[in-house]
Design an enzyme around this catalytic site. Structure first.
Site, PDB file in Angstrom:
ATOM      1  N   GLU A 116      -3.516   1.821  -8.562  1.00  0.00           N
ATOM      2  CA  GLU A 116      -2.064   1.588  -8.572  1.00  0.00           C
ATOM      3  C   GLU A 116      -1.475   1.794  -9.969  1.00  0.00           C
ATOM      4  O   GLU A 116      -0.385   1.282 -10.270  1.00  0.00           O
ATOM      5  CB  GLU A 116      -1.734   0.175  -8.061  1.00  0.00           C
ATOM      6  CG  GLU A 116      -2.256  -0.156  -6.672  1.00  0.00           C
ATOM      7  CD  GLU A 116      -1.634   0.673  -5.557  1.00  0.00           C
ATOM      8  OE1 GLU A 116      -0.755   1.511  -5.843  1.00  0.00           O
ATOM      9  OE2 GLU A 116      -2.048   0.488  -4.401  1.00  0.00           O
ATOM     10  N   HIS A 139      -0.104  -7.220  -9.332  1.00  0.00           N
ATOM     11  CA  HIS A 139      -0.089  -6.972  -7.888  1.00  0.00           C
ATOM     12  C   HIS A 139      -1.219  -7.750  -7.237  1.00  0.00           C
ATOM     13  O   HIS A 139      -2.316  -7.845  -7.788  1.00  0.00           O
ATOM     14  CB  HIS A 139      -0.265  -5.466  -7.628  1.00  0.00           C
ATOM     15  CG  HIS A 139      -0.581  -5.124  -6.211  1.00  0.00           C
ATOM     16  ND1 HIS A 139       0.288  -5.374  -5.176  1.00  0.00           N
ATOM     17  CD2 HIS A 139      -1.673  -4.548  -5.643  1.00  0.00           C
ATOM     18  CE1 HIS A 139      -0.257  -4.962  -4.037  1.00  0.00           C
ATOM     19  NE2 HIS A 139      -1.452  -4.464  -4.290  1.00  0.00           N
ATOM     20  N   HIS A 141      -2.479  -9.795  -3.075  1.00  0.00           N
ATOM     21  CA  HIS A 141      -2.340  -9.843  -1.613  1.00  0.00           C
ATOM     22  C   HIS A 141      -2.312 -11.294  -1.109  1.00  0.00           C
ATOM     23  O   HIS A 141      -3.216 -11.712  -0.394  1.00  0.00           O
ATOM     24  CB  HIS A 141      -3.532  -9.117  -0.960  1.00  0.00           C
ATOM     25  CG  HIS A 141      -3.750  -7.710  -1.406  1.00  0.00           C
ATOM     26  ND1 HIS A 141      -4.975  -7.059  -1.293  1.00  0.00           N
ATOM     27  CD2 HIS A 141      -2.908  -6.803  -1.953  1.00  0.00           C
ATOM     28  CE1 HIS A 141      -4.872  -5.823  -1.753  1.00  0.00           C
ATOM     29  NE2 HIS A 141      -3.642  -5.632  -2.172  1.00  0.00           N
ATOM     30  N   GLU A 169      13.203 -25.282  -5.525  1.00  0.00           N
ATOM     31  CA  GLU A 169      13.104 -24.603  -6.818  1.00  0.00           C
ATOM     32  C   GLU A 169      13.133 -23.078  -6.718  1.00  0.00           C
ATOM     33  O   GLU A 169      13.239 -22.396  -7.733  1.00  0.00           O
ATOM     34  CB  GLU A 169      11.810 -25.020  -7.519  1.00  0.00           C
ATOM     35  CG  GLU A 169      11.719 -26.521  -7.705  1.00  0.00           C
ATOM     36  CD  GLU A 169      11.786 -26.949  -9.165  1.00  0.00           C
ATOM     37  OE1 GLU A 169      10.937 -26.470  -9.922  1.00  0.00           O
ATOM     38  OE2 GLU A 169      12.675 -27.725  -9.518  1.00  0.00           O
ATOM     39  N   HIS A 210       1.284  -5.411   3.019  1.00  0.00           N
ATOM     40  CA  HIS A 210       0.297  -5.111   1.971  1.00  0.00           C
ATOM     41  C   HIS A 210       0.194  -6.252   0.948  1.00  0.00           C
ATOM     42  O   HIS A 210      -0.894  -6.801   0.766  1.00  0.00           O
ATOM     43  CB  HIS A 210       0.646  -3.788   1.274  1.00  0.00           C
ATOM     44  CG  HIS A 210      -0.344  -3.384   0.230  1.00  0.00           C
ATOM     45  ND1 HIS A 210      -0.849  -2.105   0.093  1.00  0.00           N
ATOM     46  CD2 HIS A 210      -0.947  -4.092  -0.757  1.00  0.00           C
ATOM     47  CE1 HIS A 210      -1.713  -2.057  -0.893  1.00  0.00           C
ATOM     48  NE2 HIS A 210      -1.793  -3.253  -1.433  1.00  0.00           N
TER      49      HIS A 210
HETATM   50  O1  2HA Z   1      -7.350  -2.139  -4.238  1.00  0.00           O
HETATM   51  O2  2HA Z   1      -4.670  -3.779  -4.225  1.00  0.00           O
HETATM   52  O3  2HA Z   1      -3.119  -1.724  -3.624  1.00  0.00           O
HETATM   53  C1  2HA Z   1      -6.389  -2.516  -5.120  1.00  0.00           C
HETATM   54  C2  2HA Z   1      -5.116  -2.685  -4.412  1.00  0.00           C
HETATM   55  C3  2HA Z   1      -4.440  -1.481  -3.947  1.00  0.00           C
HETATM   56 ZN    ZN Z   2      -2.956  -3.872  -2.977  1.00  0.00          ZN
END
Ligand code: 2HA
Ligand code: ZN
Length: 270
Positions: A116, A139, A141, A169, A210
């Protein structure tokens, strides 16, 4: 030269990846972080003339030429960063209009920066325009936020209002709200450009089905943003199927604006 493993940015990165794994936000190789470093901070730990490898980036970002980044590696597990930082992390300096990255440290098994990388670097360009203090793109998940993207409209105003209503909050922590992208193919320049565009108006960008992107001036701020949105998503999932008897009203949100000296995103409150 000082030992880079003791550098404050390295210690903080290792603690953060470890903590994110512990939160369940980064299963397997899920998630990635990039930290923009100051040349003067890096100079205490590295000879910046000593380039280990030069790696093509596959995109153009002239704004980032000469900038240094600490970045998680592709295919690497957040779980393992604390045990082998030099394998799982790398320090890069961009050049040639951002089309190449000089590796100065890390990825010692021959690895590369996160898949990414385009979304990260383009998001840094966008965030620097909004706030020159922005140093972090993160980033991951988180399960509850992801789950909400399956059962809630992805309309940004509605999505934001739902999260704001879940904890008092929330509007204070992310008054600009949460931007949302529909499902797109990850790891591409296209999702990178779309994410960067969304980063111009908010520090949080949800990727439908995602995960989420966060941006901020340091790892604590960025982690805290995602943590707060994820908590709100968790509460939403606990109550969404139940009759709602109480909520936080727009009138109460306006009281929060006054009390905390913040302003909710234009047009998001009635
Ligand atoms: O594998 O999170 O979006 C890494 C990630 C791809
Ligand atoms: Zn990801």
């Amino acid at each position: 030269m000082k030992n880079i493993l003791n550098a404050p940015f390295m210690v903080e990165m290792i603690r953060t990846t470890t903590n994110m794994y512990a939160h369940g936000w980064d299963e397997r190789n899920g998630g990635n972080i990039s930290v923009m470093l100051e040349e003067k901070d890096v100079a205490e730990y590295l000879d910046s003339d000593c380039v280990l490898r030069t790696i093509p980036t596959g995109f153009t970002a002239p704004e980032l030429d000469g900038r240094y980044f600490l970045v998680t590696g592709t295919g690497k597990y957040f779980k393992n960063v604390q045990y082998a930082p030099d394998v799982n992390l790398g320090i890069l300096r961009l050049k040639d209009k951002g089309q190449q990255a000089d590796l100065l440290w890390g990825y010692t098994d021959g690895g590369l920066f996160t898949s990414e990388f385009p979304a990260h670097m383009m998001s840094h360009v966008a965030r620097l325009k909004v706030n020159p203090e922005n140093r972090i793109v993160m980033h991951c998940h988180p399960a509850n936020l992801l789950a909400v993207t399956y059962v809630h409209t992805l309309d940004e105003r509605e999505f934001t209002r739902t999260l704001w209503q879940m904890c008092t909050e929330c509007i204070v922590v992310f008054p600009e709200g949460v931007n949302v992208l529909p499902w797109m193919l990850c790891g591409t320049n296209e999702i990178g450009m779309a994410t960067a565009e969304k980063m111009l108006t908010a520090r949080l960008v949800v990727w439908g089905q995602h995960g989420i992107y966060g941006a901020g001036k340091d790892l604590d701020e960025t982690f805290g943003l995602i943590e707060t949105a994820e908590k709100a998503a968790e509460i939403y999932l606990k109550i969404a199927h139940l009759p709602r008897i109480n909520t936080i009203t727009d009138e109460q949100m306006h009281l929060l604006e006054k009390r905390f000296g913040i302003k909710g995103r234009e047009g998001y409150l009635d």
